[in-house]
Design a protein around this motif. Structure first.
Motif, PDB file in Angstrom:
ATOM      1  N   ARG A  88       9.811  14.400  32.341  1.00  8.07           N
ATOM      2  CA  ARG A  88       9.927  14.451  31.637  1.00  8.07           C
ATOM      3  C   ARG A  88      11.728  15.697  30.749  1.00  8.07           C
ATOM      4  O   ARG A  88      12.407  15.592  30.317  1.00  8.07           O
ATOM      5  CB  ARG A  88       9.100  13.472  30.246  1.00  8.07           C
ATOM      6  N   SER A 174       8.110  19.821  16.411  1.00  8.38           N
ATOM      7  CA  SER A 174       8.847  18.978  17.149  1.00  8.38           C
ATOM      8  C   SER A 174       8.032  18.829  18.408  1.00  8.38           C
ATOM      9  O   SER A 174       8.518  18.482  19.157  1.00  8.38           O
ATOM     10  CB  SER A 174      10.537  19.441  17.622  1.00  8.38           C
ATOM     11  N   PRO A 176       5.287  18.362  19.085  1.00  9.29           N
ATOM     12  CA  PRO A 176       3.842  17.241  20.041  1.00  9.29           C
ATOM     13  C   PRO A 176       4.618  15.735  20.451  1.00  9.29           C
ATOM     14  O   PRO A 176       4.257  15.669  21.569  1.00  9.29           O
ATOM     15  CB  PRO A 176       3.561  16.874  18.855  1.00  9.29           C
ATOM     16  N   ASP A 177       6.157  15.403  20.255  1.00  8.81           N
ATOM     17  CA  ASP A 177       7.032  14.677  20.339  1.00  8.81           C
ATOM     18  C   ASP A 177       7.327  14.625  22.505  1.00  8.81           C
ATOM     19  O   ASP A 177       7.420  14.591  23.173  1.00  8.81           O
ATOM     20  CB  ASP A 177       7.967  14.624  20.344  1.00  8.81           C
ATOM     21  N   ILE A 178       7.931  16.282  21.764  1.00 10.92           N
ATOM     22  CA  ILE A 178       8.494  16.745  23.185  1.00 10.92           C
ATOM     23  C   ILE A 178       7.790  16.791  24.478  1.00 10.92           C
ATOM     24  O   ILE A 178       7.994  16.910  25.638  1.00 10.92           O
ATOM     25  CB  ILE A 178       9.400  18.148  23.399  1.00 10.92           C
ATOM     26  N   GLY A 180       3.653  16.505  24.583  1.00  8.20           N
ATOM     27  CA  GLY A 180       2.943  14.925  24.624  1.00  8.20           C
ATOM     28  C   GLY A 180       1.779  15.939  23.499  1.00  8.20           C
ATOM     29  O   GLY A 180       0.807  16.115  24.304  1.00  8.20           O
ATOM     30  N   GLY A 183      -0.810  17.347  16.609  1.00  7.07           N
ATOM     31  CA  GLY A 183       0.180  18.228  15.674  1.00  7.07           C
ATOM     32  C   GLY A 183      -0.991  18.395  15.295  1.00  7.07           C
ATOM     33  O   GLY A 183      -0.407  19.895  14.721  1.00  7.07           O
TER      34      GLY A 183
END
Ligand SMILES: Nc1ncnc2c1ncn2[C@@H]1O[C@H](COP(=O)(O)OP(=O)(O)OP(=O)(O)O)[C@@H](O)[C@H]1O
Ligand SMILES: [Mg+2]
Length: 322
Positions: A88, A174, A176-178, A180, A183
């Motif tokens: 990803r 940002s 956590p999203d990028i 995985g 948080g």
């Protein structure tokens, strides 16, 4: 004094003091005029050169006087682990450990070199927290997080020592999203709740030598926490205990929040991301003014092509001639 004159003066001060301010000597020269022999214009997407260094001569830097409030116990190993989805990351255009020869990897190899050298013991001891590196910019969306993650992975891939990537964008994290990640707990929890161990907040990753400190639980007094004695104490602990480790902070935009300015006061090095064709000269000047007390400030051009890089250097030359 114009920006370009300030840059030239600071570069000279730093050179005299023995620190590296550019990816290549030729680029440093270029900041103040024509490129020198062997000048190297970085490949598209990323170019870094030093804008300046303040008070680098021994004794000129304000002594670090904050009192220690409490020390968080730091265990040897983080308790949490995250398996980062490399495929990803690759699709999103990031540096990945399995593609060390990619264009983006090459670019960040150039970008990281002066940062690593400055973090090591080649600059005067008067520069405190030299291994604390903040990635910031004037405005949202200019590539701070993209740069911070790439820099962290790039250093982790080649540097002998470890990298800690801290999510300093505490209001809009940002990472956590990028990547995985969970948080929290994270930085704000460590600051707000002294009972948490640093090891509870760190996240070890599947990228060898890369550990992450998430932003942590939202806190309405985040700016005050970042400015607190607890923050000074925590950073001192991290910077000194892991003096061989580079600690990279993703951050909010300097002109949109107070958190980034507060974070910058703790840093040994600041990387100012400038988005080619979108960050205005006025915004760059304003952002630079907010970090003028930082010892080392470097500029990084993002989202550029080769033509843009040429224009970018011309941009400062234009200003210097005003
Ligand atoms: N050099 C680049 N190449 C490709 N994509 C990029 C590049 N720089 C930034 N991006 C992309 O642009 C978008 C904005 O970048 P990023 O999130 O890093 O900006 P930011 O400065 O951290 O923004 P914010 O201030 O909102 O936190 C993201 O989708 C990111 O992946
Ligand atoms: Mg960001």
């Amino acid at each position: 004094m114009s920006l370009i004159e300030q840059a030239a003066k600071r570069l000279e001060e730093l050179r005299r003091a023995g620190a590296q301010t550019s990816v290549e000597e030729g680029v440093a020269s270029h900041a103040g005029g024509a490129p020198g022999p062997g000048a190297h214009i970085p490949t598209p997407e990323a170019a870094v050169h030093a804008l300046g260094v303040r008070d680098v001569e021994a004794g000129n830097t304000a002594p670090h006087t904050a009192q220690r409030v409490h020390a968080h116990p730091i265990a040897e190993a983080p308790l949490r682990f995250v398996d980062i989805n490399i495929e990803r990351l690759k699709q999103l255009g990031f540096v990945t450990p399995d593609a060390p020869k990619s264009q983006i990897a090459d670019e960040f190899r150039v970008v990281k070199r002066p940062i690593i050298r400055n973090a090591q013991a080649r600059v005067p001891a008067s520069i405190r927290n030299r291994n604390l590196v903040m990635v910031t910019s004037a405005l949202p969306g200019e590539g701070k997080t993209f740069t911070a993650i790439n820099l962290a992975i790039s250093v982790a891939m080649e540097f002998d020592n470890t990298v800690l990537l801290v999510d300093g964008d505490v209001a809009h994290p940002s990472l956590p999203d990028i990547l995985g990640l969970p948080g929290s707990p994270g930085l704000l929890d460590l600051l707000a709740r002294g009972s948490i161990d640093v090891a509870d907040a760190l996240v070890k990753t599947s990228i060898d030598k890369l550990t992450i400190l998430p932003a942590g639980s939202r806190h309405r007094r985040a700016t005050e926490l970042l400015a607190s004695e607890q923050m000074t104490s925590l950073l001192r602990e991290l910077a000194s205990r892991y003096s061989d480790r580079i600690i990279i902070f993703d951050s909010p935009p300097l002109l949109a929040t107070t958190e980034a300015r507060v974070l910058a006061t703790h840093m040994g090095q600041v990387i100012m991301v400038v988005a080619a064709n979108s960050t205005t000269k006025h915004a760059v000047n304003q952002a630079l003014a907010t970090v003028e007390n930082c010892d080392i400030v470097m500029m990084m051009l993002n989202k550029a092509n080769k033509t843009d890089v040429g224009d970018y250097y011309g941009y400062y030359a234009d200003e210097g001639s005003q």
